[in-house]
Design a protein around this motif. Structure first.
Motif, PDB file in Angstrom:
ATOM      1  N   PHE A  63       0.831  -1.199   0.000  1.00 26.01           N
ATOM      2  CA  PHE A  63       0.000   0.000   0.000  1.00 26.01           C
ATOM      3  C   PHE A  63       0.869   1.254   0.000  1.00 26.01           C
ATOM      4  N   VAL A  64       1.896   1.278   0.816  1.00 26.21           N
ATOM      5  CA  VAL A  64       2.781   2.445   0.860  1.00 26.21           C
ATOM      6  C   VAL A  64       3.420   2.667  -0.502  1.00 26.21           C
ATOM      7  N   ASP A  65       3.809   1.591  -1.178  1.00 25.22           N
ATOM      8  CA  ASP A  65       4.405   1.708  -2.512  1.00 25.22           C
ATOM      9  C   ASP A  65       3.395   2.271  -3.506  1.00 25.22           C
ATOM     10  N   TRP A  66       2.165   1.792  -3.469  1.00 26.16           N
ATOM     11  CA  TRP A  66       1.134   2.305  -4.388  1.00 26.16           C
ATOM     12  C   TRP A  66       0.804   3.764  -4.081  1.00 26.16           C
ATOM     13  N   LEU A  67       0.771   4.120  -2.804  1.00 26.26           N
ATOM     14  CA  LEU A  67       0.496   5.509  -2.440  1.00 26.26           C
ATOM     15  C   LEU A  67       1.617   6.417  -2.930  1.00 26.26           C
ATOM     16  N   ALA A 129     -15.467  -1.210   9.840  1.00 25.09           N
ATOM     17  CA  ALA A 129     -15.647  -0.315   8.705  1.00 25.09           C
ATOM     18  C   ALA A 129     -14.901  -0.849   7.489  1.00 25.09           C
ATOM     19  N   ALA A 130     -15.162  -0.204   6.368  1.00 20.57           N
ATOM     20  CA  ALA A 130     -14.433  -0.470   5.133  1.00 20.57           C
ATOM     21  C   ALA A 130     -13.877   0.853   4.628  1.00 20.57           C
ATOM     22  N   LEU A 131     -12.701   0.799   4.042  1.00 24.21           N
ATOM     23  CA  LEU A 131     -12.045   1.990   3.509  1.00 24.21           C
ATOM     24  C   LEU A 131     -11.674   1.695   2.059  1.00 24.21           C
ATOM     25  N   THR A 132     -12.009   2.623   1.165  1.00 29.61           N
ATOM     26  CA  THR A 132     -11.745   2.432  -0.256  1.00 29.61           C
ATOM     27  C   THR A 132     -11.007   3.640  -0.809  1.00 29.61           C
ATOM     28  N   PRO A 137      -6.051   8.113 -12.530  1.00 30.43           N
ATOM     29  CA  PRO A 137      -5.021   8.082 -13.576  1.00 30.43           C
ATOM     30  C   PRO A 137      -4.270   6.754 -13.660  1.00 30.43           C
ATOM     31  N   LEU A 138      -4.199   6.033 -12.535  1.00 38.01           N
ATOM     32  CA  LEU A 138      -3.492   4.759 -12.509  1.00 38.01           C
ATOM     33  C   LEU A 138      -4.442   3.567 -12.623  1.00 38.01           C
ATOM     34  N   GLY A 139      -5.733   3.818 -12.526  1.00 38.12           N
ATOM     35  CA  GLY A 139      -6.689   2.722 -12.557  1.00 38.12           C
ATOM     36  C   GLY A 139      -6.506   1.774 -11.392  1.00 38.12           C
ATOM     37  N   ARG A 140      -6.117   2.289 -10.248  1.00 35.46           N
ATOM     38  CA  ARG A 140      -5.827   1.453  -9.092  1.00 35.46           C
ATOM     39  C   ARG A 140      -6.814   1.724  -7.956  1.00 35.46           C
ATOM     40  N   GLN A 141      -7.230   0.641  -7.334  1.00 34.29           N
ATOM     41  CA  GLN A 141      -8.149   0.708  -6.208  1.00 34.29           C
ATOM     42  C   GLN A 141      -7.608  -0.164  -5.080  1.00 34.29           C
ATOM     43  N   GLU A 219      -7.583  -5.647  -0.388  1.00 30.75           N
ATOM     44  CA  GLU A 219      -7.538  -6.033  -1.798  1.00 30.75           C
ATOM     45  C   GLU A 219      -6.894  -4.926  -2.634  1.00 30.75           C
ATOM     46  N   PHE A 220      -5.965  -5.326  -3.478  1.00 32.79           N
ATOM     47  CA  PHE A 220      -5.324  -4.423  -4.433  1.00 32.79           C
ATOM     48  C   PHE A 220      -5.878  -4.742  -5.819  1.00 32.79           C
ATOM     49  N   TRP A 221      -6.380  -3.718  -6.482  1.00 30.04           N
ATOM     50  CA  TRP A 221      -7.099  -3.883  -7.745  1.00 30.04           C
ATOM     51  C   TRP A 221      -6.437  -3.002  -8.802  1.00 30.04           C
ATOM     52  N   GLN A 222      -5.892  -3.628  -9.826  1.00 32.28           N
ATOM     53  CA  GLN A 222      -5.295  -2.896 -10.936  1.00 32.28           C
ATOM     54  C   GLN A 222      -6.192  -3.034 -12.151  1.00 32.28           C
TER      55      GLN A 222
END
Length: 252
Positions: A63-67, A129-132, A137-141, A219-222
């Motif tokens: 997550f830190v890398d994607w952020l 809770a859930a956090l999204t 621009p990266l199409g990442r969730q 979950e990491f979503w590309q």
């Protein structure tokens, strides 16, 4: 059915209605919401790839890398996330807020809120809770689900001190989500809060709270233009705050 029968020029392109062609410099008026949306298909742009097999064994570092990647790519407001909770009637509720920190080792997502706000009351009654987060621009969730823990008041006070003066004034105004009679009523309350902060720079808004969402699933979503999305789900297999996780590749 042929493209003409569908009313499409091509994939994701809406065919204008006869006589609806706009003149240069004017804004075309769509006939319907579906027509408007079909003209802007999602993911129709170059997107990064994601090699799930080489992902780390824990979700926090990924997550830190994607952020960091989102920040480097110039994504606007990459720290803004949607927090979903459940109200007293069991109905879902959601709103955007700012991510304040991430405990990468324990895999906790940190955010703040007013304890007497709707989300604060909902978390008190049902601390899950859930956090999204979504970076277009990266199409990442990234999707996070888990239990929520409120930090000690001194932690909340320290976090409040890191905020800008304007943010602190807004929090000192309080009464979040209550009915507002007029903008003038807010202006008056804001002026009172500003004078209070000027007189007491270390003032903390009543009920200001810091929460940590301890993930049970991440979950990491590309996204992919051809809908071959890459989805990698981490599931905690040990107690909260321990680095024990299993990984599962999901169908798009």
């Amino acid at each position: 059915m042929a493209a003409e029968e569908e009313g499409l020029n091509g994939p994701g392109e809406a065919r204008p209605a006869p006589g609806s062609e706009s003149r240069p410099g004017t804004r075309p008026e769509p006939r319907s919401v579906p027509e408007l949306l079909l003209g802007r298909p999602p993911m129709a742009r170059p997107l990064p790839t994601f090699d799930a097999e080489s992902a780390p064994t824990e979700p926090g570092p990924l997550f830190v890398d994607w952020l960091a990647t989102a920040l480097a790519a110039g994504v606007l407001d990459p720290q803004v996330a949607t927090l979903s909770t459940v109200d007293a009637d069991g109905l879902p509720d959601a709103r955007v807020l700012v991510l304040r920190d991430v405990d990468a080792s324990g895999t906790g997502w940190v955010f703040s809120a007013a304890a007497d706000s709707p989300k604060g009351r909902q978390l008190a009654d049902h601390p899950a809770a859930a956090l999204t987060l979504y970076w277009p621009p990266l199409g990442r969730q990234v999707r996070v689900r888990g239990t929520v823990e409120r930090a000690a008041d001194q932690v909340a006070a320290a976090e409040f001190a890191t905020r800008s003066p304007e943010a602190r004034v807004g929090a000192l105004v309080g009464r979040q989500s209550e009915p507002l009679a007029s903008p003038a009523e807010y202006d008056e309350a804001e002026a009172v809060a500003r004078r209070r902060l000027e007189a007491t720079p270390d003032a903390v808004a009543a009920g200001h709270a810091v929460y940590t969402l301890w993930a049970h699933e991440v979950e990491f979503w590309q996204g992919d233009a051809n809908r071959r999305h890459v989805r990698l789900r981490y599931t905690r297999t040990g107690p909260v705050r321990t680095p024990e996780w299993s990984r599962t590749l999901l169908w798009p």
